[in-house]
Design an enzyme around this catalytic site. Structure first.
Site, short mmCIF file in Angstrom:
data_model
loop_
_atom_site.label_atom_id
_atom_site.label_comp_id
_atom_site.label_asym_id
_atom_site.label_seq_id
_atom_site.Cartn_x
_atom_site.Cartn_y
_atom_site.Cartn_z
N SER A 147 0.85 -1.19 0.00
CA SER A 147 0.00 0.00 0.00
C SER A 147 0.88 1.23 0.00
CB SER A 147 -0.89 0.02 1.25
OG SER A 147 -1.55 1.26 1.40
N TYR A 160 -2.42 -0.97 10.12
CA TYR A 160 -2.40 -1.25 8.68
C TYR A 160 -1.09 -0.76 8.05
CZ TYR A 160 -3.96 -1.23 3.79
OH TYR A 160 -4.08 -1.44 2.43
#
Length: 250
Positions: A147, A160
């Site tokens: 990401s 995350y």
């Protein structure tokens, strides 16, 4: 973009997290470019529907249940793929979860769920793929979905972000270890794309205002991931190894 550039005919591709979002998209485009695709996730009904759609569009796909946090489940999925099609030589290591909370509000259970899926799961699946590619003497490609938040940070996504940053370092380590065996390992780092995971947030006024403050002032269209993903997956990127490729509109 031509089929010859991204051709993966003859490849056996396994896609984790294939029941929705990026995983379903990756499975569809790999089949479009000629791979025999094994779609894997926990939601078997969605996998069967996806495999049916791929077949209806002229591709080859079959579904296997997979929990990426369970080593036995991972091994069983690869066993099923080998029985059907042979050794997996293209892996889209995509399964992931998120929990949007400020750091002080994250409990231990939530932290473990995110890290188990996003990091341990990526490691277990990549390890299994490498352990089978290496003795087979086959060139291969492993694409880990990281990401943009593995490269930078934002508010309320500490677990995350930590997991995705670790995926990037894991990617680089595996690329270094396996490059002499002609196995490439790269990380795709998407920015903000609307998926099942984040759609409720981006449907809110707060979510829309957030996107307007980004350089591109919009979310990405999932089709804008196709070429970057296929560059890493196919021989078009044959000398691309150990990279973390941002696809975030700046």
């Amino acid at each position: 973009m031509t089929k010859s550039l991204f051709d993966v005919s003859g490849k056996v591709a396994l896609v984790t997290g294939a029941s929705s979002g990026f995983g379903a998209h990756f499975a569809n485009i790999l089949a479009r470019y000629g791979a025999r695709v094994v779609v894997a996730a926990r939601r078997e009904d969605r996998l069967e529907a996806l495999a049916g759609t791929i077949a209806a569009n002229g591709g080859e796909a079959f579904a296997v249940p997979l929990d990426v946090t369970d080593a036995d489940s991972v091994a069983a999925a690869f066993d099923a793929a080998e029985r059907a099609d042979g050794v997996v030589d293209l892996l889209a290591n995509n399964a992931g979860v998120a929990d949007t909370k400020m750091a002080v509000d994250i409990d231990e259970e939530s932290w473990e769920r995110v890290l188990d899926t996003n990091l341990k799961g990526v490691w277990l699946v990549a390890r299994e793929a490498g352990a089978r590619m290496l003795p087979a003497g086959k060139p291969g490609s492993i694409d880990n979905t990281a990401s943009i938040l593995g490269l930078r940070v934002a508010l309320a996504v500490s677990s995350y972000s930590a997991s995705k940053a670790a995926v990037i370092q894991l990617t680089r380590s595996l690329a270094l270890e396996w490059s002499r065996k002609n196995i490439r390992v790269n990380a795709l780092c998407p920015g903000y794309f609307v998926t099942e995971l984040n759609a409720p947030y981006f449907a809110t006024e707060k979510g829309r205002r957030y996107l307007e403050r980004t350089p591109a002032q919009r979310s990405g269209d999932i089709q804008e991931l196709t070429a970057p993903f296929m560059l890493l997956a196919s021989d078009a990127g044959s000398f691309v190894n150990g990279v973390a490729l941002p696809v975030d509109g700046a």
